[in-house]
Design a protein around this motif. Sequence first.
Motif, PDB file in Angstrom:
ATOM      1  N   ASN A  79      -7.913  12.205  -4.363  1.00 53.44           N
ATOM      2  CA  ASN A  79      -8.325  13.408  -3.621  1.00 53.44           C
ATOM      3  C   ASN A  79      -8.167  13.226  -2.108  1.00 53.44           C
ATOM      4  OD1 ASN A  79      -9.132  14.794  -6.012  1.00 53.44           O
ATOM      5  ND2 ASN A  79     -11.084  13.666  -5.990  1.00 53.44           N
ATOM      6  N   VAL A  80      -7.114  12.526  -1.714  1.00 46.08           N
ATOM      7  CA  VAL A  80      -6.846  12.325  -0.293  1.00 46.08           C
ATOM      8  C   VAL A  80      -6.364  13.642   0.300  1.00 46.08           C
ATOM      9  CG1 VAL A  80      -5.442  11.080   1.390  1.00 46.08           C
ATOM     10  CG2 VAL A  80      -6.288   9.906  -0.644  1.00 46.08           C
ATOM     11  N   LYS A  81      -6.986  14.049   1.388  1.00 50.27           N
ATOM     12  CA  LYS A  81      -6.626  15.326   2.015  1.00 50.27           C
ATOM     13  C   LYS A  81      -5.264  15.215   2.689  1.00 50.27           C
ATOM     14  CE  LYS A  81     -11.418  16.698   2.914  1.00 50.27           C
ATOM     15  NZ  LYS A  81     -12.388  17.099   3.977  1.00 50.27           N
ATOM     16  N   LYS A  82      -4.506  16.289   2.583  1.00 49.10           N
ATOM     17  CA  LYS A  82      -3.227  16.333   3.258  1.00 49.10           C
ATOM     18  C   LYS A  82      -3.436  16.523   4.754  1.00 49.10           C
ATOM     19  CE  LYS A  82      -0.485  18.071  -0.613  1.00 49.10           C
ATOM     20  NZ  LYS A  82       0.491  19.110  -1.051  1.00 49.10           N
ATOM     21  N   SER A  83      -2.645  15.802   5.524  1.00 45.30           N
ATOM     22  CA  SER A  83      -2.758  15.908   6.978  1.00 45.30           C
ATOM     23  C   SER A  83      -2.092  17.186   7.460  1.00 45.30           C
ATOM     24  CB  SER A  83      -2.113  14.694   7.647  1.00 45.30           C
ATOM     25  OG  SER A  83      -0.744  14.608   7.286  1.00 45.30           O
ATOM     26  N   ASP A  84      -2.558  17.673   8.592  1.00 45.66           N
ATOM     27  CA  ASP A  84      -1.952  18.852   9.210  1.00 45.66           C
ATOM     28  C   ASP A  84      -1.597  18.517  10.648  1.00 45.66           C
ATOM     29  OD1 ASP A  84      -4.376  18.903  10.642  1.00 45.66           O
ATOM     30  OD2 ASP A  84      -5.285  20.214   9.142  1.00 45.66           O
ATOM     31  N   LYS A  85      -1.250  19.528  11.415  1.00 49.81           N
ATOM     32  CA  LYS A  85      -0.816  19.290  12.785  1.00 49.81           C
ATOM     33  C   LYS A  85      -1.907  18.681  13.650  1.00 49.81           C
ATOM     34  CE  LYS A  85       2.644  22.984  12.781  1.00 49.81           C
ATOM     35  NZ  LYS A  85       3.108  24.245  13.446  1.00 49.81           N
ATOM     36  N   SER A  86      -3.153  18.867  13.274  1.00 51.04           N
ATOM     37  CA  SER A  86      -4.262  18.366  14.091  1.00 51.04           C
ATOM     38  C   SER A  86      -4.793  17.020  13.612  1.00 51.04           C
ATOM     39  CB  SER A  86      -5.404  19.384  14.109  1.00 51.04           C
ATOM     40  OG  SER A  86      -5.898  19.598  12.785  1.00 51.04           O
ATOM     41  N   SER A  87      -4.221  16.476  12.530  1.00 54.42           N
ATOM     42  CA  SER A  87      -4.716  15.198  12.004  1.00 54.42           C
ATOM     43  C   SER A  87      -3.557  14.390  11.448  1.00 54.42           C
ATOM     44  CB  SER A  87      -5.768  15.431  10.908  1.00 54.42           C
ATOM     45  OG  SER A  87      -5.186  16.110   9.809  1.00 54.42           O
ATOM     46  N   ALA A  88      -3.788  13.096  11.283  1.00 55.95           N
ATOM     47  CA  ALA A  88      -2.762  12.203  10.758  1.00 55.95           C
ATOM     48  C   ALA A  88      -3.426  10.949  10.213  1.00 55.95           C
ATOM     49  CB  ALA A  88      -1.749  11.841  11.842  1.00 55.95           C
ATOM     50  N   TYR A  89      -2.690  10.204   9.420  1.00 54.36           N
ATOM     51  CA  TYR A  89      -3.176   8.939   8.873  1.00 54.36           C
ATOM     52  C   TYR A  89      -2.465   7.778   9.568  1.00 54.36           C
ATOM     53  CZ  TYR A  89      -5.400  11.561   5.111  1.00 54.36           C
ATOM     54  OH  TYR A  89      -6.200  12.430   4.402  1.00 54.36           O
ATOM     55  N   CYS A 130       0.860  -1.184   0.000  1.00 54.32           N
ATOM     56  CA  CYS A 130       0.000   0.000   0.000  1.00 54.32           C
ATOM     57  C   CYS A 130       0.895   1.231   0.000  1.00 54.32           C
ATOM     58  CB  CYS A 130      -0.905   0.007   1.225  1.00 54.32           C
ATOM     59  SG  CYS A 130      -1.986   1.461   1.329  1.00 54.32           S
ATOM     60  N   THR A 131       0.642   2.146  -0.923  1.00 58.66           N
ATOM     61  CA  THR A 131       1.416   3.383  -1.002  1.00 58.66           C
ATOM     62  C   THR A 131       0.503   4.589  -0.823  1.00 58.66           C
ATOM     63  OG1 THR A 131       1.170   3.547  -3.415  1.00 58.66           O
ATOM     64  CG2 THR A 131       3.069   2.311  -2.574  1.00 58.66           C
ATOM     65  N   LEU A 132       1.020   5.598  -0.150  1.00 57.58           N
ATOM     66  CA  LEU A 132       0.291   6.843   0.070  1.00 57.58           C
ATOM     67  C   LEU A 132       1.100   7.976  -0.555  1.00 57.58           C
ATOM     68  CD1 LEU A 132      -1.872   8.669   1.370  1.00 57.58           C
ATOM     69  CD2 LEU A 132      -0.531   8.590   3.489  1.00 57.58           C
ATOM     70  N   ASP A 133       0.558   8.577  -1.586  1.00 54.21           N
ATOM     71  CA  ASP A 133       1.212   9.682  -2.291  1.00 54.21           C
ATOM     72  C   ASP A 133       0.499  10.972  -1.908  1.00 54.21           C
ATOM     73  OD1 ASP A 133       2.229  11.558  -4.038  1.00 54.21           O
ATOM     74  OD2 ASP A 133       2.380  10.154  -5.724  1.00 54.21           O
ATOM     75  N   MET A 134       1.079  11.717  -0.974  1.00 56.11           N
ATOM     76  CA  MET A 134       0.425  12.933  -0.507  1.00 56.11           C
ATOM     77  C   MET A 134       0.535  14.062  -1.529  1.00 56.11           C
ATOM     78  SD  MET A 134      -0.933  12.010   2.234  1.00 56.11           S
ATOM     79  CE  MET A 134      -1.581  13.619   2.647  1.00 56.11           C
ATOM     80  N   ASP A 135       1.529  14.009  -2.417  1.00 53.97           N
ATOM     81  CA  ASP A 135       1.642  15.038  -3.449  1.00 53.97           C
ATOM     82  C   ASP A 135       0.478  14.953  -4.427  1.00 53.97           C
ATOM     83  OD1 ASP A 135       4.031  15.985  -2.364  1.00 53.97           O
ATOM     84  OD2 ASP A 135       5.240  14.572  -3.539  1.00 53.97           O
ATOM     85  N   ARG A 136       0.130  13.717  -4.812  1.00 58.17           N
ATOM     86  CA  ARG A 136      -0.987  13.524  -5.740  1.00 58.17           C
ATOM     87  C   ARG A 136      -2.303  13.256  -5.019  1.00 58.17           C
ATOM     88  NH1 ARG A 136       1.441   9.622 -10.564  1.00 58.17           N
ATOM     89  NH2 ARG A 136       3.135  11.027 -11.209  1.00 58.17           N
ATOM     90  N   GLY A 137      -2.225  13.005  -3.736  1.00 55.75           N
ATOM     91  CA  GLY A 137      -3.441  12.702  -2.988  1.00 55.75           C
ATOM     92  C   GLY A 137      -4.027  11.360  -3.380  1.00 55.75           C
ATOM     93  N   GLU A 138      -3.164  10.336  -3.532  1.00 56.43           N
ATOM     94  CA  GLU A 138      -3.621   9.027  -3.987  1.00 56.43           C
ATOM     95  C   GLU A 138      -3.137   7.917  -3.060  1.00 56.43           C
ATOM     96  OE1 GLU A 138      -3.601   9.929  -8.834  1.00 56.43           O
ATOM     97  OE2 GLU A 138      -2.022   8.724  -7.901  1.00 56.43           O
ATOM     98  N   ILE A 139      -3.972   6.910  -2.910  1.00 56.34           N
ATOM     99  CA  ILE A 139      -3.614   5.687  -2.203  1.00 56.34           C
ATOM    100  C   ILE A 139      -3.752   4.528  -3.192  1.00 56.34           C
ATOM    101  CG2 ILE A 139      -4.199   4.083  -0.340  1.00 56.34           C
ATOM    102  CD1 ILE A 139      -5.240   6.412   1.268  1.00 56.34           C
TER     103      ILE A 139
END
Length: 357
Positions: A34-44, A10-19
């Motif tokens: 269209n995977v949302k980028k995580s911020d300081k208040s959230s994570a995957y 399983c790969t997570l590409d945060m630049d493209r927003g794809e799993i």
Amino acid sequence: PWVAGDVIGCTLDMDRGEISFYRNGESLGVAFDNVKKSDKSSAYFPAVSLSHGERCEVNFGALPFMYPVDGVMPLQQPPPAAVLARAPYLTDCVGRLVRVMSGKDADVSDSNISGSEPNPNCSNRPSDLSGTSTRAEESLQAETAAHSHSHITEEDSALVAGALFAHLRPLLKSHYVIHFALLPTMLRVMVHDVSDFAHVSTALKRFTDLLFLLLEPNEATDCLQEVMRALAWRCRVSFCLPPTDRQVGAHDYLSMVVALVTGDERMISLWVKMPLFNETLEALMSRKQPNKYDLTALMPLVWWHGATADESCSEDKMRAACGALSDAMSRCEHLQAQICAALMCYTPPETRSEGVA
């Protein structure tokens, strides 16, 4: 369409927003976009969904990936690049030394066996070691090369092995290095020809002798137990007949287990004392079942009575393909029986003491 023994990536590409997902190195495509980028208040966080009775083993980078994906980094960082360059070179030197001691040609091509993933660093001295190498390391290459095609005495081999393990010993404390460098080297030492099996056992026994001799007892135990665990895991995820020439089949891993445990009570003893002995034995006795896509790769030629004549396939070619698969399964079953026989013939030392009393 996965089956037991598959390796799912399983790969997570945060630049493209794809799993994306992979099955045994083959892309299954993008599963989520269209995977949302995580911020300081959230994570995957990684998660696995299993049905009753199912189980899996996860690897976030603690060990080399069976099917690495280009351009993708693991969550857990591997050892430094200098270690990954030095370790294959040192283990390959030990492998060449063992082959010379066993009377075999020391020049072995990496294309013969390198596990499922090619390891370009195993044959040649890594270029990025030139800035960090010591004079002792530089002399090792010349010394092993000098003895590659000549008789080597036990005293010479002991001196060379001692010098090699002075550098290799600290690296083998990493399970990553054992999977990445040591196991592929031991596989290359092994000879596939069944008619030469006695020689295979001799070569691998010399290799394990060096590990027992030049590592501390706890280090040798941990190292060789990890080798057994790695072989068992690879047996579980490999077909008895590999789909491509670049891959290694379960038969190769089973052959190595037989060569390691046959007539060597030290290996059987440390294996049966493993916390995961039952799991490793189950994996060695298992056989990965192909699905329809795997069968297409394993048996690309299909013929049946009444089929249109085609030069690419015929009844003879179909019979040959079926025969090759059947032979591979029979060889695996024979090796599994040998492993069981070795375990049944083993008597723990404490049991022997009780019997004498």
